[in-house]
Design a protein around this motif. Sequence first.
Motif, PDB file in Angstrom:
ATOM      1  N   ASN A 284       0.816  -1.216   0.000  1.00 27.17           N
ATOM      2  CA  ASN A 284       0.000   0.000   0.000  1.00 27.17           C
ATOM      3  C   ASN A 284       0.850   1.267   0.000  1.00 27.17           C
ATOM      4  O   ASN A 284       0.497   2.277   0.636  1.00 27.17           O
ATOM      5  CB  ASN A 284      -0.968   0.018   1.185  1.00 27.17           C
ATOM      6  CG  ASN A 284      -1.999  -1.088   1.101  1.00 27.17           C
ATOM      7  OD1 ASN A 284      -2.605  -1.289   0.046  1.00 27.17           O
ATOM      8  ND2 ASN A 284      -2.190  -1.812   2.186  1.00 27.17           N
ATOM      9  N   LEU A 285       1.971   1.221  -0.707  1.00 28.54           N
ATOM     10  CA  LEU A 285       2.859   2.362  -0.800  1.00 28.54           C
ATOM     11  C   LEU A 285       2.829   2.949  -2.215  1.00 28.54           C
ATOM     12  O   LEU A 285       2.793   2.192  -3.193  1.00 28.54           O
ATOM     13  CB  LEU A 285       4.298   1.964  -0.460  1.00 28.54           C
ATOM     14  CG  LEU A 285       4.565   1.529   0.978  1.00 28.54           C
ATOM     15  CD1 LEU A 285       5.991   0.986   1.109  1.00 28.54           C
ATOM     16  CD2 LEU A 285       4.350   2.689   1.947  1.00 28.54           C
ATOM     17  N   PRO A 286       2.863   4.275  -2.335  1.00 30.78           N
ATOM     18  CA  PRO A 286       2.953   4.879  -3.661  1.00 30.78           C
ATOM     19  C   PRO A 286       4.370   4.788  -4.213  1.00 30.78           C
ATOM     20  O   PRO A 286       5.343   4.665  -3.458  1.00 30.78           O
ATOM     21  CB  PRO A 286       2.566   6.339  -3.400  1.00 30.78           C
ATOM     22  CG  PRO A 286       2.998   6.585  -1.987  1.00 30.78           C
ATOM     23  CD  PRO A 286       2.791   5.284  -1.264  1.00 30.78           C
ATOM     24  N   VAL A 287       4.481   4.876  -5.530  1.00 31.95           N
ATOM     25  CA  VAL A 287       5.785   4.825  -6.186  1.00 31.95           C
ATOM     26  C   VAL A 287       5.953   6.053  -7.056  1.00 31.95           C
ATOM     27  O   VAL A 287       4.990   6.602  -7.587  1.00 31.95           O
ATOM     28  CB  VAL A 287       5.931   3.526  -7.024  1.00 31.95           C
ATOM     29  CG1 VAL A 287       5.015   3.540  -8.244  1.00 31.95           C
ATOM     30  CG2 VAL A 287       7.369   3.303  -7.442  1.00 31.95           C
ATOM     31  N   SER A 288       7.207   6.501  -7.176  1.00 26.47           N
ATOM     32  CA  SER A 288       7.514   7.676  -7.990  1.00 26.47           C
ATOM     33  C   SER A 288       8.841   7.462  -8.694  1.00 26.47           C
ATOM     34  O   SER A 288       9.870   7.293  -8.036  1.00 26.47           O
ATOM     35  CB  SER A 288       7.588   8.936  -7.108  1.00 26.47           C
ATOM     36  OG  SER A 288       7.964  10.063  -7.879  1.00 26.47           O
ATOM     37  N   PRO A 289       8.863   7.462 -10.035  1.00 27.18           N
ATOM     38  CA  PRO A 289      10.132   7.314 -10.751  1.00 27.18           C
ATOM     39  C   PRO A 289      10.907   8.630 -10.780  1.00 27.18           C
ATOM     40  O   PRO A 289      10.337   9.701 -10.991  1.00 27.18           O
ATOM     41  CB  PRO A 289       9.711   6.891 -12.157  1.00 27.18           C
ATOM     42  CG  PRO A 289       8.319   7.403 -12.314  1.00 27.18           C
ATOM     43  CD  PRO A 289       7.718   7.474 -10.947  1.00 27.18           C
TER      44      PRO A 289
END
Length: 383
Positions: A284-289
Amino acid sequence: MKITGYRSLTTAHDWGRPVGDVNGVVRTGVTEVPILLIETDGGLTGIGLGQHSDIARVFPAVEGQDPRAVTALYDSMLAHVFKSGHAGATYGAIAAVDMALWDLKAKMADEPLWRTLGALDRFVPGYASGLCYGLGDSEFAAHYRSWADRGFSSAKIKGGKDLDRDIARLLAARDILSVNSARPAMMLDVNEAWNVKQAVRHLAEIERQIDLTWIEEPVRRWDAAGHAAITRACRAAVATGENLTGLDQFAPLFDAGAVDVVQAGSVWGITHFMRVAIAAHSRNLPVSPVGYDANPIAHAAAALPNMIGIEVQDLNWPIGLSVDQQIDDGGIRLGDSPGLGIAVDEARIANGGGAGWNSEGGPHRRPRQAGLRLVPERPFAAE
């Protein structure tokens, strides 16, 4: 169709401004952009971007193979360097090949990669960045006004030496972007320049004056216990992961509850980013490239359920590259050209090259005093 060979080129990105972070600045604003071309017996060429100095050691794992088997070939490359390890330059080569194979897979399907990967929408929300540490105050303001003009309402600034300067710049960028949002999202990236207690102390001061969305790489990339202590001590999210080479390196951070926004470096390829993103999604964690030239990972970001925003670093492309995407409305709008939508004009880049990111004074060399400064240091006395 089979993979038959590869070629390497180097072009340059003229940023039009000094670029860098707390570790160093490329004052000329011109940096090198390595290009890997993967050739096939079917006449199609796949394009990968990023350092790939170890390509000769990695390429035998994919030579003669069908480029459509991208994820299997990714694992084959990892297995090929099993004993000697896949970090650093070797992982960069794996990533460049991986990027080129995904480009080929989508070209063979005659569709943009975002379609191949299952995205519904071609628009990828982003946040403004720009490696802005070396800019004077007026240049800094002009830079973020250009992002505001493109509809951005979120920004990440570079800091880490002078807390007063960092706070002033966060407030300045927030005010500029407020034309697009009543509460712009503000992030601070200190590129591993602090130790744990410095991070806790500095963030307490920052959060007294601004609602910080996330603090990025506050301490060394592998310090799971340190990141966990920081995320418990502050309101802001802790973002990290761009320098981790391989999904296995994220496990200690996940296990320690040490990361709130999971990042992946665009230079590590598309398969890596997708695997990290799904591992984050399961928690349940967001990801950001993290951003890179021509934003190739945006195609994968468009297809993921937990993508919070891609870093967008510049409005211009490296010399000799044309890129089918538009930067507007606070993000990236991907086009319909097959593959990554990147075309290479080899005649224009024949002379190639710019300053190396690892050159003396550049941001990829860690200063001796990083994490050991007792008092603030003004980056440039002339400001």
